[in-house]
Design a protein around this motif. Sequence first.
Motif, mmCIF file in Angstrom:
data_model
loop_
_atom_site.group_PDB
_atom_site.id
_atom_site.type_symbol
_atom_site.label_atom_id
_atom_site.label_comp_id
_atom_site.label_asym_id
_atom_site.label_seq_id
_atom_site.Cartn_x
_atom_site.Cartn_y
_atom_site.Cartn_z
ATOM 1 N N ARG A 182 0.825 -1.212 0.000
ATOM 2 C CA ARG A 182 0.000 0.000 0.000
ATOM 3 C C ARG A 182 0.856 1.258 0.000
ATOM 4 N NH1 ARG A 182 -5.306 0.219 1.690
ATOM 5 N NH2 ARG A 182 -5.092 2.384 1.126
ATOM 6 N N VAL A 240 3.792 4.880 -3.813
ATOM 7 C CA VAL A 240 2.532 5.632 -3.797
ATOM 8 C C VAL A 240 2.826 7.060 -3.379
ATOM 9 C CG1 VAL A 240 0.350 5.862 -2.595
ATOM 10 C CG2 VAL A 240 1.094 3.637 -3.360
ATOM 11 N N LYS A 266 -5.125 5.842 -6.850
ATOM 12 C CA LYS A 266 -6.462 5.344 -6.518
ATOM 13 C C LYS A 266 -6.986 6.031 -5.249
ATOM 14 C CE LYS A 266 -6.320 1.846 -9.547
ATOM 15 N NZ LYS A 266 -5.374 2.577 -10.422
ATOM 16 N N ILE A 267 -8.292 5.817 -4.984
ATOM 17 C CA ILE A 267 -8.879 6.428 -3.789
ATOM 18 C C ILE A 267 -8.180 5.923 -2.534
ATOM 19 C CG2 ILE A 267 -11.003 6.792 -2.483
ATOM 20 C CD1 ILE A 267 -12.550 6.226 -4.951
ATOM 21 N N GLY A 268 -7.894 4.627 -2.525
ATOM 22 C CA GLY A 268 -7.197 4.060 -1.372
ATOM 23 C C GLY A 268 -5.852 4.718 -1.151
ATOM 24 N N ASP A 269 -5.191 5.104 -2.254
ATOM 25 C CA ASP A 269 -3.889 5.760 -2.124
ATOM 26 C C ASP A 269 -4.034 7.149 -1.530
ATOM 27 O OD1 ASP A 269 -2.634 3.640 -3.215
ATOM 28 O OD2 ASP A 269 -2.790 4.383 -5.259
ATOM 29 N N VAL A 305 -6.030 8.132 0.660
ATOM 30 C CA VAL A 305 -6.113 8.002 2.112
ATOM 31 C C VAL A 305 -4.735 7.739 2.705
ATOM 32 C CG1 VAL A 305 -7.090 6.588 3.915
ATOM 33 C CG2 VAL A 305 -8.485 7.225 1.993
ATOM 34 N N ARG A 345 -16.887 -1.929 -6.579
ATOM 35 C CA ARG A 345 -15.744 -2.672 -6.076
ATOM 36 C C ARG A 345 -16.162 -4.068 -5.678
ATOM 37 N NH1 ARG A 345 -12.519 0.987 -1.740
ATOM 38 N NH2 ARG A 345 -11.514 2.431 -3.152
ATOM 39 N N GLU A 358 -12.032 4.938 3.425
ATOM 40 C CA GLU A 358 -12.057 5.510 2.081
ATOM 41 C C GLU A 358 -13.475 5.921 1.686
ATOM 42 O OE1 GLU A 358 -10.350 2.371 -0.261
ATOM 43 O OE2 GLU A 358 -8.799 2.145 1.245
ATOM 44 N N ARG A 418 -5.550 -2.572 -1.640
ATOM 45 C CA ARG A 418 -6.096 -1.603 -2.581
ATOM 46 C C ARG A 418 -6.814 -2.387 -3.666
ATOM 47 N NH1 ARG A 418 -1.312 1.464 -4.155
ATOM 48 N NH2 ARG A 418 -1.316 0.165 -5.972
ATOM 49 N N GLN A 455 -4.592 -4.141 -6.118
ATOM 50 C CA GLN A 455 -3.830 -5.220 -5.482
ATOM 51 C C GLN A 455 -4.717 -6.412 -5.191
ATOM 52 O OE1 GLN A 455 -2.419 -3.107 -2.138
ATOM 53 N NE2 GLN A 455 -0.746 -2.144 -3.265
#
Lengths: 374, 358, 158
Positions: free
Chosen positions: A207, A211, A354-357, A359, B163, B239, B325, B328
């Motif tokens: 993660r 990033v 990405k959105i997760g990134d 955060v 998702r 998120e 993610r 991933q």
Amino acid sequence: MQQMIEELATTAQGDMVINVGPQHPSTHGVLHLLITLNGETIKNVEPHLGYIHRSIEKMCESLSYRQFIYVTSRMDYLSSHINNHGCALCVEKAMQIEVPARAQVIRVLMDELTRLASHQLWWGALAMDVGALTPFFHAFREREMINDIMEETCGARLTMNYMVPGGVMFDLHPNFQKQVKAFITHFKGRFAEYDELVTGNIIFQNRMKGVGYLSKEDALSYGCSGPVARASGVSCDIRKWYPYEVYPQVQFTEVMETEGDCFARYMVRMKEMAQSLSIIEQLIDHIPEGEFQAKTKAVLKLPKGEFYSRIETARGDFGVYIVSEGGTTPYRIKFRSPGFSNLSALNHMAKGQKIGDLVAIMGTLDLVIPDIDR
Amino acid sequence: MLSLEHITNAVHQWLYGNLSEGWALFAEFVIIGVLAISLFSILGLVLIMMERKVSAYMQVRIGPNRVGKKGMLQTVADTLKLIVKEGLTPDGADKFLFNLAPFVVMVVAMVILAPIAFAKGFQIWDVNIGVLFVTAVSSVSVIGILMAGWASNNKYSLLGAMRSGAQIVSYELSAGLSILCIVVLTGSLRITDIIAAQENGWWLFKGHIPVIIAFVIFLIAVTAETNRAPFDLAEAESELTAGFHTEYSGMKFALFFLAEYVNVFIVCAIGATLFLGGWMPLHIGHWQGFNHVMDYIPSSVWFLGKTFFLIFVIMWFRWTFPRLRIDQLLNLEWKYLLPISMINLLLVTVIAIAGWHF
Amino acid sequence: MFLKQYISDVYQGVKSLLRGMRRTGYYFTHHKEIITQEYPDNRDTLVLAERFRGEVVMPHDENNEHACTGCTACELACPNATIKIVTRFDVTPEGKKKKAIDTFVYHLELCTMCNLCVEACPTSAIKMAPTFEHSVTDRSKLIKKLNRPGSKIREGVE
């Protein structure tokens, strides 16, 4: 109305616009981000500020030089000690007050304890941002010990107001040294767990690595400071470059990484914790005897002029700029908060991720919103 | 010894003896329905309590300890709160689909219960394609989630639902392939046959390393399929706030919440049935004495013990790992789990044909 | 070579995950590590640091005497206008007028516990008390009168 909502919700290219915050679990406060998305990919991030603006700078103009220090605890509440310290430094610089050696050591000790506490909270919050809830509680366990030390000596746990112009408010509590030593032994044992639980974890590394890349040039041009800039290879530790108090006499290294990604920022802070611990270890047995506060007049009056002092908080370079007309209250005060400049690099870092990134990037920026908004 | 099998047989015979065939069948439906619903509510209470306690201990906390003895009634109190809470339907939502979605998710969870053998002879429907039925029906739940995400008229929900769609569709492959390993070894899709085949040892121990790999892949895949951390991208509270159920409140939210736990229970029950012998006690080859002692423990205890052990493992995952993610997550499936499980299936087939398993 | 890398990646990844699980598993089985304090239950044994700043109090001795001269140094030092001192003039037996406090008003709802008033007090008449249970049902209850009824200034305090 419906049409208006739809226009606001999508851009001309048909991308989706999402409001992240002001109430959102990962913005750590009331930050409002307007993000433009193409599927999961971020095209633009626009931070909107002002939700927790208390006009602290204006407020300080009506407070005396003793009083205005306490307000700065409310800015970066995680390193309130260091904020207070920065203000006290500026007043001392203007009035040329000599701070006693004991007070200097106490201040540095408190600063480093605050830095540790702040980084511990950041570590837990970052792990929570990327989805692991358990480290948060483990981080708070250690932070609680620091809070107890603070409570015993300073009388408060978060907004201490322990620094006064010319020294510190009280002398150290008799238990201080014993408690800090107990904390050091405890924390050294737990520090390995941090690696087991988070640093070494393959999911966490994936993660973080690669990033939110921030190059050295970008870090400089956005005015980043603190761990964010140091992770991009910018040497910017105020403790090394513009030393204050007893920092020139203690041994520590400025932690630097060159990758500039989230993992580098993570590692900088983790290594900084070890450095802070080593500074505390060096000083804890060598607190000089003497006064803890210089003799100052009851009413402080700064000479006419402009004064600036800077200090390294847990988030970076914190500057205090005072314009004095010679009276008992400042004519103008400006704070240079590290979080504001660090946040400005967010859009650059998050584009194409990405959105997760997003955060994860926000987590590694270690944002404290009251610090940004003031 | 009191056995659940005797009770069900007695009830069956009494019903068919006293009522006409149609009414008897109807009465059985009603009984099963009542039992399934009460099982759901009990499962919800127990599993949520268990999750909270497990997470608390892992996070050096005590967890709920105020309501009832040692906090055991906490979930009851929470349920009461959710029942009296207003179930809000947002303006601009597709009201029909919005209200339908939680029930779709719930009904799917209920239907999968059918072929699961809770104890010896205690099974709702011993269908000859039991495993196939389970894999087929479980993929319907994604429709409920997509429906919820779409109908909420909320962008977070939509992202979460999309998702979830990508995730469940891909992870079903490796879950299916690892289930197939056991089907290949047993030679039957019927749950009873699969359990019977494990009389002299569970497949996990009999099938060499390939079955252990299949078991691990199964665990990972079902964790992803039930949207549990570290694969809880559909919710991803840091998120997407709450993902597909952001807009749900009150009892409709509770249904989603309950369905998550019931789904965990069901996939763990299937895992226990396929790999750990379901209600079959721990038997080791021809050690008659040992096997006989193990038989004294009731079969339902064996089943529940194994299931709850697997549930604990899934909770353990949740409270240890960070979230993946989305790219991933798909990488893990398509680059790691799927190739491994395909090769694994080949190996298992070789073992099954050559008869190398014990 | 690719395959070797692939297998080693999987092995390292699984190993790191298992290490994390061992850590949480350790905490799951070791309940001695639990740090929760059950607050209302441990009220009797709860000891706060003596310097803890919970509210401003004015200590009175057994003769119902305090040390406040009514100099309003605390009122001036306070950044939030938390303290309001109402003074009156007492006539001493010798017939001289003497300034004394009538009411020491303390607004707990405005106080940030910065300790500046205590620092400013020349006679140590006020101090911070380690109390923290301040919740009340009405805001007006937070406005406190710190000098007790009938109290007077201690002899010799100027």
